[in-house]
Design a protein around this motif. Sequence first.
Motif: not given
Length: 479
Positions: A456-459, A466-469
């Motif tokens: 998740i850090v990478e995505l 994904i970052r926004e979500d």
Amino acid sequence: MSQNLWAECLEYLKDEFPSQQFNTWLRPLQAETKENEICLYAPNKFVLDWVSEKYVDRIKELLKDLVDGQPPGLSLKIGTATSSSSNEAAQPSLKPTKQSKTDYDSRRQSAQGATQPSRSYNDSPDKKKRSVEVEGSIKHQSFLNSSFTFDTFVEGKSNQLARAASVQIAENPGSAYNPLFLYGGVGLGKTHLMHAVGNEIIKKNPKAKVVYLHSERFVADMVKALQLNAINEFKRFYRSVDALLIDDIQFFARKERSQEEFFHTFNALLEGGQQMILTCDRYPKEIDNMEERLKSRFGWGLTVMVEPPELETRVAILMKKAEQTNVRLNSESAFFIAQKIRSNVRELEGALKLVAANAHFTGQEITPAFIRECLKDLLALHEKQVSIDNIQRTVAEYYKIKVADLLSKRRTRSITRPRQVAMSLSKELTNHSLPEIGDAFGGRDHTTVLHACKKIVELQETDPSIREDYQNFLRTLTT
Ligand SMILES: Nc1ncnc2c1ncn2[C@@H]1O[C@H](COP(=O)(O)OP(=O)(O)OP(=O)(O)O)[C@@H](O)[C@H]1O
């Protein structure tokens, strides 16, 4: 040889290295391929040296693996690629060429001269008045917080690189990396570091003209200058600085005229060897509604992420802040606060202030029990809202799946991604250990949780949605 070879190579490197390393050192490289030779262009010497030391061997290996037959030769240079094989958008030829010191100094002197009203604005009283107004407004805002220095900044893994780059810039403004682009979430120390550089430059050279401002101020000043018909004075002012520090440049989004003006200012400063430091809440390429040519320029110097501090750094920051404000805080109490407040340093400072004020007024000693009492409401809010159960329900509802799916063995993408998001949120927002989180997700192993957190850090680095979500979840779950 395939023009896409470097792009292919980057795909592998992206998977192999943590995203911060990839974004800082490898992503800014531009490739030019000629016959059986690939030349990588680094934006500055720092990146070139680092890549030569740390990554060149792996790149050579990859090139060997990716090419049938004789692998291409590899060379590294400073500059900008001219052919289309670069991974970044093609850029015009303006580049941050290093200048001799005499060159830099003489430009600086003439720039400083240009801002002295007696020399520059003596043509008409009206024009003089306008420029005084424009400059007055800008100068008023360009003050630097004197307590934001390198001494008061606590170094940790999360900000090590950003601090090191900032120190180098303060020692060698205009020629180390230009611009320095610091990005990361709110309250993590970007402004602090930026001011630390400015304060240090002024300490070394009290005559240096260092201008700090928030990007919204730049926009407001520009609008004012336009209204006063004084845009030339505005331009002249910004181009006359030794260092320009602009905070939160994401606020330029959608403001086309300001972007255009800033674009020209940026080019002029870069050509003049004047230092720029920019901060932003995200990676340059991910800023929406910003001109491509600006985004591309933001990455010409050094782009560094400031990450949320890990527990030990949070404790060290609290101890430092307590020392600065003469608050008696023992490490057990600092540890207690740092464990409870994880989101950012600003919140951490807020909690300490509250505890210190209570201790001051009641004359009590600061202990974990006392802290629990003082921060009762804040902690109750956190504890009540942020349980794994609540995270699972919120995530499932958002992605329109069932909580049971998150706990099941199903491995389709539509389930695994939300599951990884929920696991990562559980790690970040609760005090549960990795094995406990694994248990709460249908009895999974702790390594699965760890993998989910890393993923998740990478995505978040590579996938804006994904970052926004994820950021939305953080906000929803903690406020
Ligand atoms: N590593 C650190 N050491 C000491 N203080 C820190 C550190 N990181 C952040 N702070 C403090 O936290 C507060 C918030 O930091 P700062 O304003 O620099 O955040 P920011 O990243 O610029 O956030 P924003 O994007 O909201 O402007 C400041 O008081 C700053 O001094």
